[in-house]
Design a protein around this motif. Sequence first.
Motif: not given
Lengths: 132, 132, 132, 132, 132, 132
Positions: F37, F85, F89, F115, F126-129
């Motif tokens: 995103e 995760e 990143r 994101r 899992a995400a990194f924002d």
Amino acid sequence: MYSVTVRGHIMIAHSLRGDVFGPAQRLHGATYVVDVEFRRPELDAAGIVVDIGRATDVLEVVLAGLNYRNLDEDQSFAGRNTTTEFLARVIFDRIGSAIKRGDLGPGAGAIESMRVTLGESHIASAAFDGRL
Amino acid sequence: MYSVTVRGHIMIAHSLRGDVFGPAQRLHGATYVVDVEFRRPELDAAGIVVDIGRATDVLEVVLAGLNYRNLDEDQSFAGRNTTTEFLARVIFDRIGSAIKRGDLGPGAGAIESMRVTLGESHIASAAFDGRL
Amino acid sequence: MYSVTVRGHIMIAHSLRGDVFGPAQRLHGATYVVDVEFRRPELDAAGIVVDIGRATDVLEVVLAGLNYRNLDEDQSFAGRNTTTEFLARVIFDRIGSAIKRGDLGPGAGAIESMRVTLGESHIASAAFDGRL
Amino acid sequence: MYSVTVRGHIMIAHSLRGDVFGPAQRLHGATYVVDVEFRRPELDAAGIVVDIGRATDVLEVVLAGLNYRNLDEDQSFAGRNTTTEFLARVIFDRIGSAIKRGDLGPGAGAIESMRVTLGESHIASAAFDGRL
Amino acid sequence: MYSVTVRGHIMIAHSLRGDVFGPAQRLHGATYVVDVEFRRPELDAAGIVVDIGRATDVLEVVLAGLNYRNLDEDQSFAGRNTTTEFLARVIFDRIGSAIKRGDLGPGAGAIESMRVTLGESHIASAAFDGRL
Amino acid sequence: MYSVTVRGHIMIAHSLRGDVFGPAQRLHGATYVVDVEFRRPELDAAGIVVDIGRATDVLEVVLAGLNYRNLDEDQSFAGRNTTTEFLARVIFDRIGSAIKRGDLGPGAGAIESMRVTLGESHIASAAFDGRL
């Protein structure tokens, strides 16, 4: 074979009788996301399997007869377990009756078979598939 | 025909032999989201196709034999490409054996056919569909 | 900010009091597909936000306290409407308590915030998002 | 029976002629998410139904002939309503022709049947399923 | 923060001006699956973020103003590209106006922010997120 | 705030070191469905957040550096656990670098945050924002 599928949903309470159901013997509930697939071998003159607007309306009418209810109190299910697969058949039969009554239009008589699928969660569903 | 579908998943490593596989000839891996559809013509006395709890348990046992492994080192697949469609058949056969052993209960003998679908991404899947 | 999200589900019965709820004032039910997102600014030494196995176990324990029940009979909700958004908060608080008790391990104390989302159908969901 | 399914999509404009279509008689448009399922009774020597890379390429070529267009101006559809079910058949036939031309490789001749499904929204889809 | 999300969809035709759009400069179309998330810090006395029935009705009214149309002919968008992100803002503003008019009920004034997401395919979406 | 999200996927092998990972300490694999995103406060003159074609291309290039590989053999990850995760990143940083290099065009400098979400199954992601 051509097919068209439309979707609706119901939110009901019920309980299931029999040791096989474990904790589902207690009064609980479910959202059923309902997909109805209509099938016929050839399209009609307009190029469709069924009028998708009418199909959606008929599905909504059928679902309204079940929605926001405790199915344990529905006399038409007395003595029966309202399992997901059983309800798939109930919805199949009711839409089948609507087709015979002409609620989907005269051309809908060419629909040969249907599949009604009820998704009860992201990991389980049940269906009834049969000829009309 | 009635059906019930349950879902599980595995995360495996493997490589595929043959020019047709391009970069998938390298050791890589996949998450397979596994849907098993059980079908029979009539419901049992409880109103079900199969005990969904037992079906989920049997699926988990079958998947545990594959999960978190490098399939290139599994002797039962020696000399075979563990493609998605091949694995769909492997899972089909193993669940079929479990049904014959009675792991899904005595009523599960009425299950006539199954479909095992492995989703490998949001844009590709494979399946094996057959009679028991 | 890093996050990890795990999913479970519950199937409950309830009714809602107030004209705003229309037919949902009747006893009915729902499947809630529950997503819990755990967030923290840095990963731990193992490279994770939370032990995903423990997170899933804690979610299952919290959901087991609600699953296959008629929430109208749960004394902890007396006088409250168990709306989807209300239940999102209940699950948020119960997981928060589990984290404080150490059920997700000592490293889980670094989790700063969570989001709990309950999907009630293919067209509606509710969530509670907050700091711990 | 083994199967492999691949996915693509198109974004088109069109209008539909006939009272049955209501507001869809106006020029409007759709995203169709297209799933093509290829089926054959046995896997080839490599252990596959079809080269998934080639299948995806063929699907993209077929979809490129429709994508980002106003289908009302496509001469090949003159006098026809480009309904979702009609387009499912168009794509079925075009992929069938590609298979006969050998675009999916010589082994693809063993593909016995296909199903082409077009999802037009989260609540409606249409399909054509047939033998090759 | 609590939130509730409801879903609808539109099917529109349009074209986009600018080399950046490549083939999307041609007249084409899209199905947009529209999710509207309403957020407020506390629930109302009934235990809700918003009357979900009214929220769905308001969304339908807003979407009806766009649905089954060629957006190139909509005077309110003259000189603008009706990109997915632009339309997310249009829908955001129109729902915001409906809230101010009281169409979601007097309690809806407590809604502090919204997110409007338009899914245009299985691989792309756009959103506008803002305060009211 | 406006956003646009595009999707791709990778299929990788890896193993994870640490008792916390249980059976995932064995060499296994995963399909990661990757959503990126892109966010900015205002649209550019063309009415977009980012050129979606270029964004998809950049994502594909970044993913190609990971796809169909055993991440245990990737020197850039030596001594690190390639958890979901962590990989979120990695992809975030690599797309961030591409933006700085101008690969998404000059206007992409206005992108303020991103994101990156990696779905590893139907029940976990899992995400990194973060800000750029």
